[in-house]
Design a protein around this motif. Structure first.
Motif, PDB file in Angstrom:
ATOM      1  N   HIS A 133     118.021  51.405  56.616  1.00 17.48           N
ATOM      2  CA  HIS A 133     116.409  51.479  56.662  1.00 17.48           C
ATOM      3  C   HIS A 133     116.057  50.605  57.792  1.00 17.48           C
ATOM      4  N   HIS A 134     114.822  50.763  58.236  1.00 13.76           N
ATOM      5  CA  HIS A 134     114.440  49.890  59.388  1.00 13.76           C
ATOM      6  C   HIS A 134     113.065  49.309  59.260  1.00 13.76           C
ATOM      7  N   CYS A 188     112.838  47.065  65.516  1.00 15.52           N
ATOM      8  CA  CYS A 188     113.259  47.000  64.121  1.00 15.52           C
ATOM      9  C   CYS A 188     113.418  45.536  63.887  1.00 15.52           C
ATOM     10  N   ILE A 190     115.600  44.059  61.618  1.00 18.03           N
ATOM     11  CA  ILE A 190     116.772  43.845  61.365  1.00 18.03           C
ATOM     12  C   ILE A 190     117.649  43.202  62.568  1.00 18.03           C
ATOM     13  N   HIS A 193     119.990  45.124  64.551  1.00 13.13           N
ATOM     14  CA  HIS A 193     119.558  46.425  65.252  1.00 13.13           C
ATOM     15  C   HIS A 193     118.726  46.338  66.623  1.00 13.13           C
ATOM     16  N   MET A 205     116.857  48.942  68.927  1.00 17.28           N
ATOM     17  CA  MET A 205     115.745  49.527  68.501  1.00 17.28           C
ATOM     18  C   MET A 205     114.431  48.637  68.933  1.00 17.28           C
TER      19      MET A 205
HETATM   20 CU   LIG Z   1     116.846  48.774  61.967  1.00 17.50          CU
END
Ligand SMILES: [Cu+2]
Length: 213
Positions: A133-134, A188, A190, A193, A205
């Motif tokens: 999930h982002h 994103c 996270i 990521h 991302m």
């Molecule tokens: Cu992500």
């Protein structure tokens, strides 16, 4: 014609063959996705998926409209923390050990910037369909959450956010007014990521909103 031959009569499309799907669009305008439903774990993780956008031909008030699909990849033969040299790499579809992260198939700095002009109404269509999930985050603006999985959210129920969690299989459409000139990240949240193979610097991302002068 649902494309799930394990449970209904759609044919499997063998290598070298093709099949035309015919179906009536009954959904209202919005953002959807398509993906393989044969050997899903393998074919989706090798990238057999995409966005499916139902446009509203009467829409007049949106000036820029961008679709962003997030994907993660496990490239074979990369030593963690080593710069990724240009080349061809095999993918490990059943690995959970992702080392590259993309928006529309590209990692920063190769992602495509999103040009906007002052006063534009901008729509971002966000989707993902693999494992992770982002939480997608915009700088310099707040956005209104307009649609969930292609379904319009009533005006009174829309909320302002600057980060929205795009879970596997979800699409979210968000709208904002371009009223803060500059170059702004969209990424994103996270932290792994926004790296390319866990090297220093910004990658993965991450893209930018770029105001035209
Ligand atoms: Cu992500």
């Amino acid at each position: 014609m649902d494309g799930v031959p394990d449970v209904e009569p759609s044919p499997k499309i063998e290598p070298g063959y093709y099949f035309d799907y015919h179906f009536r669009i009954t959904n209202p305008p919005g953002t959807h996705m398509y993906h393989s439903h044969v050997n899903v774990a393998k074919q989706d993780m090798l990238g057999l998926l995409g966005g499916f956008v139902i446009l509203n031909p009467h829409e007049k008030n949106v000036n820029k409209d961008y679709l962003l699909l997030m994907q993660e990849w496990s490239l074979v033969g990369l030593e963690k923390g080593k710069k990724v040299e240009p080349g061809q790499y095999n993918l490990k579809p059943f690995s959970m050990d992702f080392n590259m992260f993309t928006i529309n198939g590209k990692s920063f700095p190769s992602t495509t910037p999103m040009p906007v002009e002052y006063d534009d109404i901008v729509r971002l269509r966000l989707g993902t369909i693999q494992i992770n999930h982002h939480p997608m985050h915009i700088h310099g603006h707040q956005f209104l959450v307009e649609k969930a999985d292609g379904n319009l959210i009533a005006d009174n129920d829309r909320i302002f956010k600057n980060t929205i969690l795009v879970a596997a299989g979800e699409t979210w459409d968000v709208l904002f007014k371009a009223n803060n000139p500059g170059i702004w990240p969209f990424h994103c949240h996270i932290s792994h990521h926004v790296s390319n193979n866990f090297t220093d610097g910004t990658g993965g991302m991450f893209t930018t909103l770029v105001y035209k002068p």
